[in-house]
Scaffold this active site. Structure first.
Site, PDB file in Angstrom:
ATOM      1  N   ILE A 190       1.014  -1.755  -0.116  1.00 43.01           N
ATOM      2  CA  ILE A 190      -0.252  -0.238   0.389  1.00 43.01           C
ATOM      3  C   ILE A 190       1.018   1.162   0.383  1.00 43.01           C
ATOM      4  O   ILE A 190       0.527   1.975  -0.080  1.00 43.01           O
ATOM      5  CB  ILE A 190      -1.307  -0.150   0.901  1.00 43.01           C
ATOM      6  CG1 ILE A 190      -0.552   0.190   2.183  1.00 43.01           C
ATOM      7  CG2 ILE A 190      -2.420  -1.651   1.019  1.00 43.01           C
ATOM      8  CD1 ILE A 190      -0.903   0.693   4.089  1.00 43.01           C
ATOM      9  N   GLY A 191       2.382   1.594   0.092  1.00 41.66           N
ATOM     10  CA  GLY A 191       3.195   2.469   0.019  1.00 41.66           C
ATOM     11  C   GLY A 191       4.398   2.484   0.435  1.00 41.66           C
ATOM     12  O   GLY A 191       5.166   1.228   0.580  1.00 41.66           O
ATOM     13  N   GLY A 217       7.968   4.096   0.792  1.00 46.53           N
ATOM     14  CA  GLY A 217       8.874   5.501   1.836  1.00 46.53           C
ATOM     15  C   GLY A 217      10.106   5.280   1.390  1.00 46.53           C
ATOM     16  O   GLY A 217      11.205   4.333   1.069  1.00 46.53           O
ATOM     17  N   GLY A 218      10.575   6.282   2.409  1.00 45.24           N
ATOM     18  CA  GLY A 218      12.046   6.430   2.861  1.00 45.24           C
ATOM     19  C   GLY A 218      12.892   4.783   2.900  1.00 45.24           C
ATOM     20  O   GLY A 218      14.081   4.780   2.704  1.00 45.24           O
ATOM     21  N   SER A 219      11.778   4.467   4.172  1.00 43.97           N
ATOM     22  CA  SER A 219      12.227   3.513   4.781  1.00 43.97           C
ATOM     23  C   SER A 219      12.557   2.029   4.832  1.00 43.97           C
ATOM     24  O   SER A 219      12.700   0.961   4.976  1.00 43.97           O
ATOM     25  CB  SER A 219      12.682   3.714   6.760  1.00 43.97           C
ATOM     26  OG  SER A 219      10.291   3.727   6.642  1.00 43.97           O
ATOM     27  N   GLY A 220      11.005   2.051   3.894  1.00 42.65           N
ATOM     28  CA  GLY A 220      10.832   0.544   3.080  1.00 42.65           C
ATOM     29  C   GLY A 220       9.405   0.840   2.441  1.00 42.65           C
ATOM     30  O   GLY A 220       8.566   1.635   2.672  1.00 42.65           O
ATOM     31  N   VAL A 233       5.097  -0.459   2.953  1.00 42.81           N
ATOM     32  CA  VAL A 233       4.362  -0.700   3.784  1.00 42.81           C
ATOM     33  C   VAL A 233       3.501  -1.661   3.632  1.00 42.81           C
ATOM     34  O   VAL A 233       2.813  -1.130   1.844  1.00 42.81           O
ATOM     35  CB  VAL A 233       4.057   0.592   4.362  1.00 42.81           C
ATOM     36  CG1 VAL A 233       3.097   0.097   5.753  1.00 42.81           C
ATOM     37  CG2 VAL A 233       4.700   1.411   4.643  1.00 42.81           C
ATOM     38  N   LYS A 280       5.594  -2.641   8.070  1.00 49.07           N
ATOM     39  CA  LYS A 280       6.784  -2.403   7.031  1.00 49.07           C
ATOM     40  C   LYS A 280       8.044  -2.913   7.174  1.00 49.07           C
ATOM     41  O   LYS A 280       8.775  -3.761   7.983  1.00 49.07           O
ATOM     42  CB  LYS A 280       6.858  -1.075   8.096  1.00 49.07           C
ATOM     43  CG  LYS A 280       8.189  -0.205   6.679  1.00 49.07           C
ATOM     44  CD  LYS A 280       8.304   1.238   7.461  1.00 49.07           C
ATOM     45  CE  LYS A 280       8.405   1.260   9.581  1.00 49.07           C
ATOM     46  NZ  LYS A 280       8.611   2.720   9.115  1.00 49.07           N
ATOM     47  N   ASP A 313      10.318  13.647  13.803  1.00 48.97           N
ATOM     48  CA  ASP A 313       9.785  13.820  13.070  1.00 48.97           C
ATOM     49  C   ASP A 313       7.868  14.047  12.372  1.00 48.97           C
ATOM     50  O   ASP A 313       7.595  13.430  12.100  1.00 48.97           O
ATOM     51  CB  ASP A 313      10.215  12.149  12.013  1.00 48.97           C
ATOM     52  CG  ASP A 313       9.672  12.963   9.876  1.00 48.97           C
ATOM     53  OD1 ASP A 313      10.212  13.512  10.225  1.00 48.97           O
ATOM     54  OD2 ASP A 313       9.934  11.690   9.657  1.00 48.97           O
TER      55      ASP A 313
END
Length: 987
Positions: A695-696, A698-701, A703, A717, A816
């Site tokens: 479903i997504g 991002g910068g860290s992995g 999801v 994640k 963050d």
């Protein structure tokens, strides 16, 4: 002859008058032409405040807005356009072509670009120049020509960078110089000590190279104000500091100054305020303060100071003395009690010993005293509230003994009482229970006794009542149920008895209720189901009887439930399995019946023991549940078939798990699984991380949204491989260290983590509505969020951050905070998430604030000081949260293109607030007109849901959170108080 001479003189005077009037008219026309040209060619006036600048108006330009003239010549001498919302891409130096101009104020506008030396040279005849609170960039301008009359120069609150140019020496008469709150990154030059006419020098909040204070700073013997906080000062305070005989305000706080405080500080005979906190100063405080008779404020907190508090300092008529977080020892000087002006005394976290002065407070209007975390002993002084002004009484973690003075029961001004962890005994004066304004009472771990009186009903503002570990007794009065603001109640480890009041369900805001280790009897009230905010309930080690109310299973955020060591009977309600519990304990009761399936695991075994009537089909040593009918052969056959299916399923699961782990056939090693919640379905999750459930990313992995066989959804994640993201290990460790140990209704739950040699997986509770950023800016585009929902999100997120900052030990800074990291469940309740950058502050406690190797966070949310101090503090999170509040109000991203060049949401909102006609040039702290609010408000909101007064007050909280100086921002605990105050006011 005489007759002709007199006529001649009259003729000469008339000619002179005509010439003078002609020159004045010519001068006025010329000045008007210059102003008119600048308005039409160099600046933009969107607010139309300069509409009267036109040649047709009488007496132009002296009656124009912002223009002042002298008399009788009508020369333009001053232009003040501060806060007019004018816009320009450069410095409108042509104003200075008016030769008579002496004062030019263009502050608090939207001027940008560079100020070059050529343009500034035109202004050499000025006496004052103020361009503060704009968006100028680049180096500070050189002053290549002599400025013989300039006395005031204010470049503060811009984006200037680089060095302070040596050409500032061409300003020999300069008295006021402010360069604060810029991006200056050179060194602090020694030549500043040559500007000997200075009376005010402000350098604060700049990322200067680590520099010492100018060695000859004492040459500035006319200096009255020196503010150099947050400027990366290093080294020792020079001895010449004592030559600042005119100084009134000396602020060197929040730097890295070291060494001792010089004895010469005793020469600051005019000083009213000295702030040295937040450095690395060491040694003893010098005993040289006797001549500082004007001093009213002294703060040397958060250093490494040793020795005793000198009598010469304690004997001054100070209004505020703060020496917290040092290594001071010895007694608190008796002479403090003679001070008739003392309002604030903060000495916490030192090694002070002995008693407090017996007459402390007798002679002064003491408002706040905090001596917690010392080795103080003896009785509490009786006169701390003799003037009826005391608001905060903080004495915890000492060795105070004896009874609490009766006079404290008459101190109706108290709002915050923390006297825990002492040796106090006797009864608590009745008045302390019942003050209308008291918000926090914490008396834990003393030897106090007595009853809670019915008069507690008048403590309408009480939010926390923490009195565990004492000898209080009697019944809980029903009047406690009228305290609608109660959030946390801890009555544990006392001698309370009787039944819990049935009206406990009226405490609808309570989040934690701890009454364990008392002598309560009767049944657990059914009304607990109304406590929708309850996260922790501990009724253990009492004498409760009857059934466990099934209604407990409907509490939406309950994570901790302990009912052990009571006399409870009946079955464990199956409704409790709907709870997402971190802690569940019903051991040592009289429960019976079959253990519900979700609790029928080894993990819960110790929480079930001591109930002889409980049974389980397979959980030893619980007895097996009896069967009402003999097992038929058909049932044996069915069970055999099911066993075969189970074996085949396990084999298939093993193969699929192996394939998942190998990621292409090459084994990555076995997984290490760590559970933080009662889960038990880890393998099912690990086999479900497939692309169709992604479903997504991002910068860290990546999801994934996973639905388990039970119907429960979770979010998983999978962090990027280490070779793709060097910080993967740090992110994983940070998430586990923080989320693995914290429990709060507004913090997302980490269910478990999995790790092997190269892959890391984190599994969380799934949040149905995604992130706040998704709802504000995604396909749903904010339409789902009316104002009450947005306000509720703001309060919940603030509570989560306040928990991290103030309630976690050690505290946690998120680093963050942003709308994408605030998740929303199916009812739009917020939970703070993504702790990959979070830091536990105590890890480097001996070094003060943690200094990071790189800037962390997201663009648009990062506090201005963070980019150059690299220090982790809670105030960085506060700034970011303020940005989130502005997003909730405006529906705009922090760096929306509609703001214009070099502007972010903070700058834009501030300008709109400043444009209010009721506010003039003030900061946004008062009334804002409806037109300005309408300009700010998200147009997608249902207008009928908007409470304009409430929005305005939330806006003020947001602007306070985003203050330029960290010290000006409130704590998250204060933010919660302010927001909740607004919530209650507008119900």
């Amino acid at each position: 002859m005489t007759y002709h001479k007199s006529h001649l003189l009259l003729l000469i005077k008339a000619l002179f008058l005509i010439t003078s009037l002609t020159n004045n008219a010519t001068s006025s026309n010329r000045d008007a032409a210059i102003l008119f040209r600048v308005k039409n060619t160099r600046i933009h006036d969107p607010s139309q405040k300069l509409d009267d600048w036109n040649n047709s108006s009488p007496n132009a330009p002296c009656n124009w807005t912002g223009v002042s003239c002298n008399h009788p010549n009508n020369d333009v001498v001053s232009i003040n356009l501060s806060g007019f919302n004018i816009i320009s891409s450069d410095f409108p130096a042509d104003f200075c072509r008016i030769s008579s101009l002496r004062n030019l104020d263009l502050s608090v506008n939207s001027l940008g670009g560079f100020i070059n030396s050529d343009s500034i040279s035109i202004c050499s005849h000025l006496e004052s120049l103020n361009v503060s609170s704009n968006s100028f960039v680049g180096n500070l301008p050189n002053f290549p020509v002599y400025f013989p009359n300039l006395t005031l120069l204010d470049f503060s609150y811009n984006n200037f960078s680089g060095e302070i140019p040596t050409s500032f020496l061409n300003l020999p008469k300069l008295q006021f110089l402010s360069l604060g709150s810029n991006l200056l990154n050179g060194s602090i030059p020694e030549f500043l000590s040559n500007l000997t006419e200075l009376t005010q020098l402000i350098l604060a909040v700049n990322p200067f190279l680590p520099s010492p204070l100018p060695k000859n700073i004492g040459r500035l013997n006319k200096l009255e104000i020196l503010v150099a906080s947050y400027t990366n000062l290093i080294g020792e305070i020079p001895d010449s500091i004592g030559n600042l005989i005119s100084i009134k305000n000396l602020d060197l706080s929040e730097n890295t100054l070291s060494g001792v405080i010089p004895d010469s500080i005793g020469g600051l005979k005019s000083a009213e305020l000295i702030e040295l906190f937040g450095n690395q100063l060491s040694g003893e405080l010098p005993d040289t303060f006797s001549n500082l008779t004007s001093l009213i404020w002294f703060d040397a907190s958060s250093n490494n100071l040793t020795g005793k508090i000198p009598e010469s300092l304690a004997g001054l008529q100070l209004e505020s003395l703060s020496l917290t977080d040092n290594l001071l020892e010895g007694n608190v000087p008796e002479i403090l009690a003679l001070n008739s002006k003392l309002n604030v005394l903060k000495l916490f976290n030192n090694k002070l010993s002995g008693p407090l002065p017996n007459f402390l407070g007798l002679n002064s209007e003491l408002v706040e005293i905090d001596v917690s975390g010392n080795n103080l002993v003896g009785p509490l002084p009786s006169y701390l509230c003799s003037k009826k002004k005391l608001e905060q009484l903080i004495l915890f973690n000492n060795g105070f003994s004896g009874s609490i003075p009766e006079s404290y029961g008459e101190c109706s001004s108290l709002t915050y009482v923390r006297i825990q962890e002492n040796e106090l005994s006797g009864e608590l004066p009745d008045g302390i229970w019942s003050f209308n304004g008291v918000e926090h009472i914490e008396l834990t771990n003393n030897k106090l006794e007595g009853f809670i009186p019915p008069s507690i009903s008048t403590a309408k503002g009480l939010e926390q009542l923490l009195i565990s570990g004492n000898k209080f007794s009697g019944e809980i009065p029903v009047e406690i149920c009228s305290l609608k603001e109660l959030r946390k109640v801890d009555l544990s480890m006392n001698r309370f008895s009787g039944e819990l009041p049935i009206c406990v369900n009226q405490l609808t805001n309570v989040q934690e209720l701890h009454i364990q280790e008392n002598m309560f009897t009767g049944e657990i009230p059914k009304g607990f189901s109304d406590l929708r905010e309850l996260t922790e309930l501990d009724l253990s080690e009492n004498r409760f009887s009857g059934y466990i109310p099934a209604e407990l299973g409907s509490l939406p955020v309950l994570t901790f439930l302990n009912l052990s060591n009571n006399l409870l009977s009946g079955e464990i309600p199956v409704e409790l399995t709907k709870l997402k519990l971190n802690e569940f304990n019903v051991s040592n009761n009289r429960l019976r019946g079959k253990v519900p399936l979700s609790f029928n695991t080894d993990f819960f075994l110790s929480s079930l023991m001591g109930n002889p009537g409980l049974c389980s089909p397979n959980l030893k040593p619980l007895p097996p549940c009896s069967r009402s009918k003999p097992v038929s052969l058909v049932l044996v056959g069915v069970l055999s078939a099911l066993s075969l299916i189970l074996v085949l399923s396990l084999l298939w699961l093993f193969i699929k798990t192996k394939n998942f782990i190998s990621f292409g056939g090459k084994s990555k090693g076995s997984w290490k699984i760590t559970s933080f919640q009662r889960f038990g379905l880890e393998e099912e999750v690990l086999t479900s991380l497939t692309d169709e459930k992604l479903i997504g990313s991002g910068g860290s992995g990546r999801v994934y949204r996973l639905m388990l066989k039970s119907g429960q959804f979770v979010a998983a994640k999978r962090l990027w491989e280490t070779k793709k993201l060097a910080e993967s290990e740090e992110v994983f460790r940070s998430e586990v260290e923080t989320l693995g140990r914290i429990r709060h209704g507004n913090i997302v739950k980490l269910l478990f983590s999995c790790i092997n040699n190269d892959f890391k997986v984190l599994v969380y509770e799934y949040m149905e509505n995604g992130s706040l950023g998704d709802v504000l800016y995604g396909e749903k585009a904010g339409v789902l969020l009316d104002w009450p929902t947005r306000f509720s999100i703001a309060v919940g997120a603030a509570q989560g951050l306040a928990y991290l900052h103030q309630d976690c030990v050690p505290p946690i800074v998120h680093r963050d905070v942003k709308s994408n990291n605030i998740l929303l469940d199916e009812e739009f309740r917020p939970k703070v998430a993504d702790f990959g950058l979070a830091k536990i502050l105590q890890q480097d406690a001996e070094m003060g604030d943690q200094v990071m190797s790189r800037v962390a966070g997201s663009y648009g949310y990062i506090a201005p000081e963070y980019s150059y101090t690299m220090k982790v503090t809670e105030k960085s999170d506060v700034y970011s949260f303020g940005v989130v509040l502005l997003e909730l109000i405006t529906g705009k991203r922090p760096t929306d293109s509609s703001f214009g060049e070099n502007k972010n949401i903070v700058k834009w909102v501030t300008e709109v607030a400043l444009s209010s006609p009721e506010k003039g040039t003030e900061k946004a702290t008062g009334s804002i007109d409806v037109a300005s609010l309408d300009r700010l408000l998200d147009t997608r909101m249902d207008e009928s849901s908007i409470e304009y007064e409430e929005v305005e007050k939330v806006l003020n909280v947001a602007l306070s959170c985003t203050a330029e100086l960290p010290v000006s921002r409130p704590s998250m605990r204060k933010v919660v108080e302010l927001l909740k105050d607004r919530s209650n006011r507008f119900k």
